[in-house]
Design a protein around this motif. Structure first.
Motif, mmCIF file in Angstrom:
data_model
loop_
_atom_site.group_PDB
_atom_site.id
_atom_site.type_symbol
_atom_site.label_atom_id
_atom_site.label_comp_id
_atom_site.label_asym_id
_atom_site.label_seq_id
_atom_site.Cartn_x
_atom_site.Cartn_y
_atom_site.Cartn_z
ATOM 1 N N SER A 16 0.826 -1.215 0.000
ATOM 2 C CA SER A 16 0.000 0.000 0.000
ATOM 3 C C SER A 16 0.859 1.264 0.000
ATOM 4 O O SER A 16 2.044 1.226 0.375
ATOM 5 C CB SER A 16 -0.887 -0.024 1.254
ATOM 6 O OG SER A 16 -1.662 1.148 1.382
ATOM 7 N N ASP A 37 4.451 -7.501 3.677
ATOM 8 C CA ASP A 37 3.368 -6.719 4.275
ATOM 9 C C ASP A 37 2.570 -7.634 5.194
ATOM 10 O O ASP A 37 2.492 -8.843 4.962
ATOM 11 C CB ASP A 37 2.451 -6.119 3.196
ATOM 12 C CG ASP A 37 1.707 -4.897 3.686
ATOM 13 O OD1 ASP A 37 2.060 -3.777 3.249
ATOM 14 O OD2 ASP A 37 0.792 -5.036 4.531
ATOM 15 N N TYR A 147 2.690 7.684 18.027
ATOM 16 C CA TYR A 147 3.218 7.822 16.662
ATOM 17 C C TYR A 147 4.431 8.750 16.645
ATOM 18 O O TYR A 147 5.481 8.427 16.075
ATOM 19 C CB TYR A 147 2.117 8.363 15.744
ATOM 20 C CG TYR A 147 2.510 8.411 14.282
ATOM 21 C CD1 TYR A 147 2.510 7.259 13.504
ATOM 22 C CD2 TYR A 147 2.879 9.605 13.680
ATOM 23 C CE1 TYR A 147 2.878 7.296 12.160
ATOM 24 C CE2 TYR A 147 3.238 9.652 12.340
ATOM 25 C CZ TYR A 147 3.238 8.491 11.588
ATOM 26 O OH TYR A 147 3.599 8.532 10.260
ATOM 27 N N THR A 182 -2.306 8.755 0.902
ATOM 28 C CA THR A 182 -2.277 7.287 0.983
ATOM 29 C C THR A 182 -3.475 6.831 1.819
ATOM 30 O O THR A 182 -4.109 7.633 2.514
ATOM 31 C CB THR A 182 -0.984 6.773 1.665
ATOM 32 O OG1 THR A 182 -1.086 7.076 3.055
ATOM 33 C CG2 THR A 182 0.263 7.371 1.067
ATOM 34 N N ARG A 187 -7.779 6.836 6.074
ATOM 35 C CA ARG A 187 -8.369 6.153 7.234
ATOM 36 C C ARG A 187 -8.521 7.072 8.433
ATOM 37 O O ARG A 187 -9.366 6.837 9.291
ATOM 38 C CB ARG A 187 -7.490 4.954 7.637
ATOM 39 C CG ARG A 187 -7.760 3.673 6.881
ATOM 40 C CD ARG A 187 -7.071 2.488 7.560
ATOM 41 N NE ARG A 187 -5.650 2.670 7.719
ATOM 42 C CZ ARG A 187 -4.730 2.326 6.811
ATOM 43 N NH1 ARG A 187 -5.099 1.786 5.671
ATOM 44 N NH2 ARG A 187 -3.454 2.535 7.038
HETATM 45 N N1 LIG Z 1 0.773 8.974 4.562
HETATM 46 C C1 LIG Z 1 1.365 9.921 5.257
HETATM 47 O O1 LIG Z 1 0.866 11.075 5.331
HETATM 48 C C2 LIG Z 1 2.658 9.653 5.961
HETATM 49 C C3 LIG Z 1 3.369 10.760 6.462
HETATM 50 C C4 LIG Z 1 4.566 10.546 7.097
HETATM 51 C C5 LIG Z 1 5.034 9.267 7.252
HETATM 52 N N2 LIG Z 1 4.319 8.214 6.779
HETATM 53 C C6 LIG Z 1 4.866 6.896 6.987
HETATM 54 O O2 LIG Z 1 5.051 6.265 5.756
HETATM 55 C C7 LIG Z 1 4.972 4.841 5.938
HETATM 56 C C8 LIG Z 1 3.977 4.277 4.933
HETATM 57 O O3 LIG Z 1 2.706 4.819 5.234
HETATM 58 P P1 LIG Z 1 1.537 4.925 4.150
HETATM 59 O O4 LIG Z 1 1.008 6.295 4.232
HETATM 60 O O5 LIG Z 1 1.970 4.378 2.871
HETATM 61 O O6 LIG Z 1 0.455 3.981 4.858
HETATM 62 P P2 LIG Z 1 -0.386 2.750 4.308
HETATM 63 O O7 LIG Z 1 -1.320 2.411 5.403
HETATM 64 O O8 LIG Z 1 -0.919 3.058 2.961
HETATM 65 O O9 LIG Z 1 0.719 1.603 4.154
HETATM 66 C C9 LIG Z 1 1.346 1.053 5.269
HETATM 67 C C10 LIG Z 1 1.552 -0.417 5.002
HETATM 68 O O10 LIG Z 1 2.248 -0.986 6.143
HETATM 69 C C11 LIG Z 1 1.684 -2.256 6.383
HETATM 70 N N3 LIG Z 1 1.914 -2.682 7.752
HETATM 71 C C12 LIG Z 1 1.380 -2.173 8.878
HETATM 72 N N4 LIG Z 1 1.784 -2.880 9.944
HETATM 73 C C13 LIG Z 1 2.586 -3.859 9.479
HETATM 74 C C14 LIG Z 1 3.282 -4.919 10.091
HETATM 75 N N5 LIG Z 1 3.225 -5.123 11.424
HETATM 76 N N6 LIG Z 1 4.034 -5.743 9.326
HETATM 77 C C15 LIG Z 1 4.088 -5.562 7.972
HETATM 78 N N7 LIG Z 1 3.410 -4.594 7.334
HETATM 79 C C16 LIG Z 1 2.674 -3.750 8.079
HETATM 80 C C17 LIG Z 1 0.202 -2.062 6.100
HETATM 81 O O11 LIG Z 1 -0.467 -3.305 5.903
HETATM 82 C C18 LIG Z 1 0.236 -1.187 4.862
HETATM 83 O O12 LIG Z 1 0.239 -1.965 3.683
HETATM 84 C C19 LIG Z 1 4.565 4.637 7.394
HETATM 85 O O13 LIG Z 1 5.716 4.383 8.169
HETATM 86 C C20 LIG Z 1 3.983 5.967 7.779
HETATM 87 O O14 LIG Z 1 4.064 6.186 9.157
HETATM 88 C C21 LIG Z 1 3.140 8.378 6.122
#
Ligand SMILES: NC(=O)c1ccc[n+]([C@@H]2O[C@H](COP(=O)([O-])OP(=O)(O)OC[C@H]3O[C@@H](n4cnc5c(N)ncnc54)[C@H](O)[C@@H]3O)[C@@H](O)[C@H]2O)c1
Length: 246
Positions: A16, A37, A147, A182, A187
């Motif tokens: 994702s 994942d 977080y 994303t 969510r």
């Molecule tokens: N989207 C944002 O605004 C944003 C901003 C800053 C940082 N981030 C960081 O970027 C990274 C990716 O986030 P995203 O926005 O793509 O979120 P997302 O929810 O789209 O993707 C995260 C993925 O991590 C997987 N995941 C969660 N727990 C897991 C586990 N225990 N083992 C294996 N896989 C696991 C989920 O199934 C999901 O597919 C994260 O670390 C998030 O904290 C996101």
């Protein structure tokens, strides 16, 4: 020819969002890409290997890294993108299990994967690890103490591992995204569409460029750290549309 051609990369959270975009970007550069994942992958994921693995489980990880290395060669790029952001909870109301999950996936999970791949990187003569932090690695966010603490911890994890392996060819860096379009952000929005739009507008307005980021814009920073940033280690790149500039 790309420096990543036929190199093996592991991307966590690859089903994702940022992980998925990162895996696709690495593939476009000719890398062999394995994704892991906790959730199932879409049938058209297109990865060389896709495994359902939880980053909080060191045994599952060890088996996955062995399977990937046996089939694709030693992992020389790791992008730690798996993450969760449950909340909001006021600090004193933070449930134990939410704290444990958040720190367990975002910080301990990132460490677990680093620990599992580093022996192979050492044997291969080096590698590049990219951890995904956040603007919340640097500033607080009300309702998200777990977080923010986990993402601040990712900076310490990165710096310390960078020093451990600086003379052994392994570079370790963090990419700190602002808010990115994303499923994680989707969510977090209220169910009511008008409220959701209002929250989205307020998130957008936190970014001086006037929009949220796209997953591909984070993947581009990961790619640079993976392929070209030969003198960059223990550092972070902030990709946030100016969020932390004011
Ligand atoms: N989207 C944002 O605004 C944003 C901003 C800053 C940082 N981030 C960081 O970027 C990274 C990716 O986030 P995203 O926005 O793509 O979120 P997302 O929810 O789209 O993707 C995260 C993925 O991590 C997987 N995941 C969660 N727990 C897991 C586990 N225990 N083992 C294996 N896989 C696991 C989920 O199934 C999901 O597919 C994260 O670390 C998030 O904290 C996101």
């Amino acid at each position: 020819m790309s420096k990543l051609q036929r190199k093996t990369a592991l991307v966590t959270g690859a089903a994702s969002g940022i992980g998925r975009a990162t895996a696709q970007a690495l593939q476009a550069e000719g890398a062999r890409v394995a994704g892991i994942d906790r959730d199932a992958f879409a049938p058209d994921h297109g990865l060389d290997i896709a495994l359902k693995v939880d980053v909080t489980d060191p045994e599952q990880l060890r088996a996955a890294v062995a399977e990937i290395s046996d089939n694709l060669g030693p992992i020389v790029v790791l992008a730690n993108c798996a993450g969760v952001s449950p909340g909001p909870f006021a600090g004193h109301e933070m449930p134990d299990d939410v704290w444990a999950l958040t720190v367990g996936v975002n910080l301990t999970g990132s460490f677990n994967v680093c620990r599992a791949v580093i022996p192979g990187m050492l044997a291969a003569g080096g590698g590049s690890i990219i951890n995904i932090g956040s603007v919340m690695s640097k500033v607080g966010n009300p309702g998200y103490v777990a977080y923010v603490a986990s993402k601040a911890g990712v900076l310490g994890l990165t710096r310390s591992l960078a020093l451990d392996y600086a003379q052994m060819g392994i570079r370790v860096n963090t990419v700190c995204p602002g808010f990115i379009e994303t499923p994680m952000v989707a969510r977090s929005l209220p169910d009511d569409p008008f409220e959701a739009q209002a929250v989205l507008t307020s998130i957008r307005d936190m970014h001086p460029v006037g929009r949220l980021g796209r997953p591909e814009e984070i993947a581009a920073a990961v790619l640079w750290l993976a392929a070209d940033a030969s003198f960059v280690t223990g550092s972070e790149i902030t990709v946030d549309g100016g969020f932390t500039a004011r």
